[in-house]
Design a protein around this motif. Structure first.
Motif, PDB file in Angstrom:
ATOM      1  N   GLY A 123       2.997  36.820 -11.590  1.00  0.00           N
ATOM      2  CA  GLY A 123       3.658  35.965 -10.613  1.00  0.00           C
ATOM      3  C   GLY A 123       4.832  35.173 -11.153  1.00  0.00           C
ATOM      4  N   VAL A 124       5.088  35.248 -12.452  1.00  0.00           N
ATOM      5  CA  VAL A 124       6.148  34.424 -13.052  1.00  0.00           C
ATOM      6  C   VAL A 124       7.525  34.717 -12.458  1.00  0.00           C
ATOM      7  CG1 VAL A 124       7.357  33.894 -15.211  1.00  0.00           C
ATOM      8  CG2 VAL A 124       4.857  33.985 -15.173  1.00  0.00           C
ATOM      9  N   PRO A 125       7.962  35.992 -12.368  1.00  0.00           N
ATOM     10  CA  PRO A 125       9.276  36.233 -11.777  1.00  0.00           C
ATOM     11  C   PRO A 125       9.410  35.732 -10.341  1.00  0.00           C
ATOM     12  CG  PRO A 125       8.594  38.138 -13.047  1.00  0.00           C
ATOM     13  CD  PRO A 125       7.400  37.227 -12.950  1.00  0.00           C
ATOM     14  N   GLN A 126       8.381  35.913  -9.534  1.00  0.00           N
ATOM     15  CA  GLN A 126       8.456  35.439  -8.150  1.00  0.00           C
ATOM     16  C   GLN A 126       8.562  33.922  -8.090  1.00  0.00           C
ATOM     17  OE1 GLN A 126       8.756  37.517  -5.382  1.00  0.00           O
ATOM     18  NE2 GLN A 126       9.344  35.533  -4.480  1.00  0.00           N
ATOM     19  N   ALA A 127       7.905  33.227  -9.016  1.00  0.00           N
ATOM     20  CA  ALA A 127       8.029  31.769  -9.063  1.00  0.00           C
ATOM     21  C   ALA A 127       9.468  31.356  -9.329  1.00  0.00           C
ATOM     22  CB  ALA A 127       7.104  31.202 -10.136  1.00  0.00           C
TER      23      ALA A 127
END
Length: 223
Positions: A123-127
């Protein structure tokens, strides 16, 4: 070993990116920007030659998807790479090779892309995308805030040690080119550098474009 975000500002024409890694000096070999052209990111097992090549192809008028295909043709080891290309109109694309390290993922949004490898979670890139899309202000501020959001969402599995922030505008040289090449908290340190640089940024542009109206340097001997 790296997570990054690239974005453009349609209102100002600025293009830029923010990047961090457990590796030393990440911005020196993984982040590339060019005025009026776009952004290229090359990470994971990095081939820095792909960054300038991507910008050259964008400048020739190729789409990000065409650029990515050309990079794959140019690099026989492309499956070891994680690549991102964003043009000056906000069209972007990403690629993660079969040999990308650990947990890796990418995300795309309006006028922005993000990606990472050896992440704490997917989920890091979407954050980072969510942060960028929901923020305003100078492009450098939005990119740095997005990088901070990526760290808060889990970031890299291990500690990061370097970070960089690049923004290109009307001048041919980047108006923001800030790096923390080795630090215990590089993103925090990059925030401090940006906060000190931002009030002086326009003065350096003026010195290049209109030196007769440039502000004093404010150092001993400069009257």
């Amino acid at each position: 070993m790296t997570f990054s975000v690239a974005g453009i500002c349609p209102d100002t024409g600025m293009v830029g990116c923010a990047i961090t890694s457990s590796s030393i000096c990440v911005a020196s070999r993984c982040a590339f920007v060019r005025s009026g052209t776009g952004v290229a990111l090359t990470q994971n097992i990095t081939n820095p030659d792909l960054g300038p090549l991507a910008l050259d192809l964008l400048q020739e008028g190729q789409s990000p998807q065409q650029v990515l295909a050309a990079l794959a043709e140019a690099d026989s080891d492309v499956q070891w790479r994680q690549l991102g290309v964003l043009n000056s109109t906000g069209e972007g694309t990403t690629f993660s090779g079969e040999q990308a390290l650990g947990i890796f993922s990418t995300a795309q949004g309006q006028n922005c892309i993000a990606m990472g490898n050896l992440l704490e979670n997917t989920g890091v890139p979407q954050a980072m995308i969510d942060s960028f899309e929901n923020s305003s202000g100078h492009l450098a501020e939005r990119l740095l805030s997005a990088l901070e959001a990526g760290l808060a969402a889990g970031g890299e599995l291990g500690p990061v040690h370097s970070a960089g922030l690049l923004v290109a505008a009307q001048p041919q040289w980047p108006v923001v080119d800030l790096r923390v090449d080795w630090h215990i908290e590089p993103i925090h340190e990059l925030r401090m550098v940006w906060q000190n640089y931002e009030p002086q940024m326009q003065a350096y542009i003026t010195r290049a474009k209109d030196p007769s109206n440039a502000e004093s340097f404010g150092v001993p001997g400069d009257e």
